[in-house]
Enzyme design. Structure first.
Site, PDB file in Angstrom:
ATOM      1  N   TYR A  51       0.849  -1.194   0.000  1.00 54.10           N
ATOM      2  CA  TYR A  51       0.000   0.000   0.000  1.00 54.10           C
ATOM      3  C   TYR A  51       0.879   1.236   0.000  1.00 54.10           C
ATOM      4  O   TYR A  51       1.812   1.334   0.793  1.00 54.10           O
ATOM      5  CB  TYR A  51      -0.910   0.031   1.237  1.00 54.10           C
ATOM      6  CG  TYR A  51      -2.356  -0.036   0.837  1.00 54.10           C
ATOM      7  CD1 TYR A  51      -2.927   0.997   0.089  1.00 54.10           C
ATOM      8  CD2 TYR A  51      -3.148  -1.143   1.147  1.00 54.10           C
ATOM      9  CE1 TYR A  51      -4.252   0.918  -0.320  1.00 54.10           C
ATOM     10  CE2 TYR A  51      -4.467  -1.216   0.732  1.00 54.10           C
ATOM     11  CZ  TYR A  51      -5.010  -0.177  -0.007  1.00 54.10           C
ATOM     12  OH  TYR A  51      -6.306  -0.245  -0.420  1.00 54.10           O
ATOM     13  N   GLU A  53      -0.500   4.798  -0.649  1.00 57.04           N
ATOM     14  CA  GLU A  53      -1.323   5.982  -0.951  1.00 57.04           C
ATOM     15  C   GLU A  53      -0.473   7.232  -0.831  1.00 57.04           C
ATOM     16  O   GLU A  53       0.321   7.367   0.107  1.00 57.04           O
ATOM     17  CB  GLU A  53      -2.517   6.063   0.003  1.00 57.04           C
ATOM     18  CG  GLU A  53      -3.633   5.113  -0.382  1.00 57.04           C
ATOM     19  CD  GLU A  53      -4.820   5.209   0.557  1.00 57.04           C
ATOM     20  OE1 GLU A  53      -4.765   5.999   1.517  1.00 57.04           O
ATOM     21  OE2 GLU A  53      -5.789   4.479   0.328  1.00 57.04           O
ATOM     22  N   ASP A 196      -6.130  12.862 -25.722  1.00 61.03           N
ATOM     23  CA  ASP A 196      -6.144  11.493 -25.233  1.00 61.03           C
ATOM     24  C   ASP A 196      -5.448  10.636 -26.286  1.00 61.03           C
ATOM     25  O   ASP A 196      -6.032  10.293 -27.304  1.00 61.03           O
ATOM     26  CB  ASP A 196      -7.603  11.059 -25.022  1.00 61.03           C
ATOM     27  CG  ASP A 196      -7.737   9.606 -24.608  1.00 61.03           C
ATOM     28  OD1 ASP A 196      -6.712   8.897 -24.559  1.00 61.03           O
ATOM     29  OD2 ASP A 196      -8.888   9.187 -24.335  1.00 61.03           O
ATOM     30  N   THR A 222      -3.013   5.361 -22.409  1.00 64.66           N
ATOM     31  CA  THR A 222      -2.982   4.036 -21.802  1.00 64.66           C
ATOM     32  C   THR A 222      -1.574   3.504 -22.008  1.00 64.66           C
ATOM     33  O   THR A 222      -0.847   3.951 -22.899  1.00 64.66           O
ATOM     34  CB  THR A 222      -3.976   3.047 -22.453  1.00 64.66           C
ATOM     35  OG1 THR A 222      -3.671   2.938 -23.844  1.00 64.66           O
ATOM     36  CG2 THR A 222      -5.411   3.499 -22.278  1.00 64.66           C
ATOM     37  N   LYS A 225      -1.646  -0.366 -24.930  1.00 62.44           N
ATOM     38  CA  LYS A 225      -1.994  -0.504 -26.356  1.00 62.44           C
ATOM     39  C   LYS A 225      -0.705  -0.510 -27.175  1.00 62.44           C
ATOM     40  O   LYS A 225       0.111  -1.389 -26.985  1.00 62.44           O
ATOM     41  CB  LYS A 225      -2.991   0.578 -26.741  1.00 62.44           C
ATOM     42  CG  LYS A 225      -4.333   0.389 -25.993  1.00 62.44           C
ATOM     43  CD  LYS A 225      -5.374   1.444 -26.291  1.00 62.44           C
ATOM     44  CE  LYS A 225      -6.621   1.178 -25.452  1.00 62.44           C
ATOM     45  NZ  LYS A 225      -7.612   2.259 -25.554  1.00 62.44           N
ATOM     46  N   ARG A 231      -1.588  -3.211 -18.449  1.00 64.03           N
ATOM     47  CA  ARG A 231      -2.855  -2.484 -18.528  1.00 64.03           C
ATOM     48  C   ARG A 231      -2.770  -1.324 -17.549  1.00 64.03           C
ATOM     49  O   ARG A 231      -2.474  -1.529 -16.373  1.00 64.03           O
ATOM     50  CB  ARG A 231      -4.038  -3.343 -18.081  1.00 64.03           C
ATOM     51  CG  ARG A 231      -4.243  -4.631 -18.796  1.00 64.03           C
ATOM     52  CD  ARG A 231      -5.702  -5.059 -18.693  1.00 64.03           C
ATOM     53  NE  ARG A 231      -6.477  -4.265 -19.619  1.00 64.03           N
ATOM     54  CZ  ARG A 231      -6.442  -4.427 -20.935  1.00 64.03           C
ATOM     55  NH1 ARG A 231      -5.702  -5.346 -21.487  1.00 64.03           N
ATOM     56  NH2 ARG A 231      -7.149  -3.642 -21.723  1.00 64.03           N
TER      57      ARG A 231
HETATM   58  C1  LIG Z   1      -8.661   2.624 -24.789  1.00 63.35           C
HETATM   59  C2  LIG Z   1      -9.015   4.032 -24.642  1.00 63.35           C
HETATM   60  C3  LIG Z   1      -9.377   4.562 -23.400  1.00 63.35           C
HETATM   61  C4  LIG Z   1      -9.694   3.704 -22.195  1.00 63.35           C
HETATM   62  O1  LIG Z   1      -8.695   2.950 -21.713  1.00 63.35           O
HETATM   63  P1  LIG Z   1      -9.033   1.834 -20.614  1.00 63.35           P
HETATM   64  O2  LIG Z   1      -7.696   1.458 -20.099  1.00 63.35           O
HETATM   65  O3  LIG Z   1      -9.753   0.736 -21.323  1.00 63.35           O
HETATM   66  O4  LIG Z   1      -9.885   2.457 -19.571  1.00 63.35           O
HETATM   67  C5  LIG Z   1      -9.592   5.916 -23.310  1.00 63.35           C
HETATM   68  N1  LIG Z   1      -9.455   6.724 -24.382  1.00 63.35           N
HETATM   69  C6  LIG Z   1      -9.134   6.244 -25.587  1.00 63.35           C
HETATM   70  C7  LIG Z   1      -9.018   7.178 -26.731  1.00 63.35           C
HETATM   71  C8  LIG Z   1      -8.915   4.881 -25.765  1.00 63.35           C
HETATM   72  O5  LIG Z   1      -8.627   4.415 -26.980  1.00 63.35           O
END
Ligand SMILES: *Cc1c(COP(=O)(O)O)cnc(C)c1O
Length: 410
Positions: A51, A53, A196, A222, A225, A231
């Site tokens: 933990y 925090e 994003d 993220t 990907k 993840r």
């Molecule tokens: C995949 C994705 C997310 C969300 O990611 P998670 O890890 O699944 O919550 C947010 N924004 C965009 C543009 C994405 O492609």
């Protein structure tokens, strides 16, 4: 797996089933990838028990010496990799990173201008059934029929709606955005600018695609990907937003950070800075381009006309007379994993939309290249034009299996 096998064979069976599935399937879901064994090892490390925090040097728990060390290292690596002024590596996912970013700069009721979901935006960019959409007012912009974005139209909309946040980024848009133009529009209307880059973070890290980081106040991503890590999510921002962003992640929307995941992020950031990863990102983009050319040759209708990144959006309804769901199921029977996807202003429902999205990150990690892309495009079209004839699907399945054996997962 040996220990789980001994203590819990029931779970071990499921885990081995998934491993075998991944090995035997051509993974073309654009958001998936295979993390390295170093990333997976860090994920299963004893930091999972800890933990911590708070932030390095300011924890609410004792015994945080190594937690501090790993988070500081991950932050430094993230900042160096993306040339960012500040990095927060605690978000559990892309959705959490976005929620925290919204919380950092918006008050309830504020307006956000983001990309229309059916034009490539993400659920977290204002879908009515999400928490952000219940707290903030989302207005959307779309793409033009040729796949471009009309920035004058967008600027006019921004002047009319006066958003507090101008949001860029996508999960099924296949073209590039004009980062300079977007941040100029945000500045003109006094909005915070946010990108994003969940899908393309790895391609940006490897200089395969232009970086949004210098142009936007806040950039979320993220790590699983194209970045090929565990993840998880992350937030990069300008120094002036650092305090608000950190407070929004913790205690704003999260409790204890997942220190094992943060260790795995640190590993992935180091991997992404290597020449090997740079060649990987280049191959991801080249493979997508080969697929584009081949699919166009087979007269497949590609939404947005083609691709500038790692993914393609196929209008299966107009190309094959098949819905996205039907296409997904037929390809799955042949061993190709894809996802059904809406197309701009889709007349069909998201449950059974008009298209599918495909991507090259996973198959490129397996080492596939130009020749394999040609074969995959051909097999996809054969299957989708087979009317489900068993012999054709079975033959494609055999060729896909051979490809998977020739290019093992890492
Ligand atoms: C995949 C994705 C997310 C969300 O990611 P998670 O890890 O699944 O919550 C947010 N924004 C965009 C543009 C994405 O492609």
């Amino acid at each position: 797996m040996d220990t789980v096998q001994k203590t819990d064979p029931e779970v071990a069976r499921i885990l081995m089933g998934e491993r075998a599935r991944q090995e035997a399937t051509l993974e073309m879901i654009a958001s998936e990838n295979y993390a390295s064994s170093s990333v997976l090892e860090a994920l299963s490390s004893s930091l999972s028990n800890k933990y911590a925090e708070g932030y390095p040097g300011k924890r609410y728990y004792g015994g945080a010496e190594f937690a501090d060390a790993i988070e500081s290292l991950a932050i430094t690596r993230a900042r160096e990799l993306f040339l960012a002024e500040h990095a927060n590596v605690q978000p559990h996912s892309g959705a959490s990173a976005n929620l925290a970013a919204y919380m950092a700069v918006l008050a309830p009721g504020d307006t956000v201008l983001g990309m229309d979901l059916s034009h490539g935006g993400h659920l977290t960019h204002g879908h009515p059934s999400t928490l952000p959409a219940k707290v903030y007012r989302f207005v959307s912009y779309g793409t033009e029929p040729d796949g471009s974005i009309d920035y004058e139209k967008l600027e006019a909309l921004a002047l009319k709606e006066r958003p507090k946040l101008l949001l860029a980024g996508f999960s099924s848009y296949t073209r590039s955005l004009d980062h300079g133009r977007l941040s100029a529009i945000a500045e003109k209307v006094g909005a915070v600018s946010m990108m994003d880059m969940a899908h393309i973070a790895g391609l940006v890290a490897a200089n395969g695609l232009p970086s949004p980081v210098p142009f936007f106040d806040i950039v979320t991503a993220t790590t699983h990907k194209t970045l090929r890590g565990p993840r998880g999510g992350m937030i990069l921002c300008k120094r002036e937003f650092a305090k608000a962003v950190d407070a929004a992640v913790f205690p704003g929307i999260q409790g204890g950070p997942h220190m094992n995941t943060i260790a795995a992020k640190a590993v992935a950031f180091a991997e992404a800075s290597t020449p090997l990863f740079h060649s990987y990102a280049k191959a991801v983009l080249e493979n997508a381009k080969v697929l584009e050319q081949e699919l166009l040759r087979y007269e497949v209708n590609l939404i947005f006309g083609g691709t500038d990144n790692h993914m393609l959006l196929l209008d299966t309804m107009s190309s094959f007379g098949l819905s996205g769901k039907e296409s997904q199921e037929m390809l799955e029977a042949a061993g190709i994993s894809v996802n059904k996807n809406v197309i701009p202003d889709d007349p069909r429902s998201p449950i059974d939309p008009s298209g599918i999205r495909i991507g090259t990150p996973s198959i490129t990690t397996r080492g596939m290249g130009r020749e394999e892309m040609r074969e995959i495009a051909m097999l996809m079209c054969e299957v989708l034009r087979s009317s489900g004839k068993k012999a054709i699907v079975a033959r494609a399945r055999k060729r896909i299996s051979a490809l998977c054996r020739a290019f093992p997962t890492p």
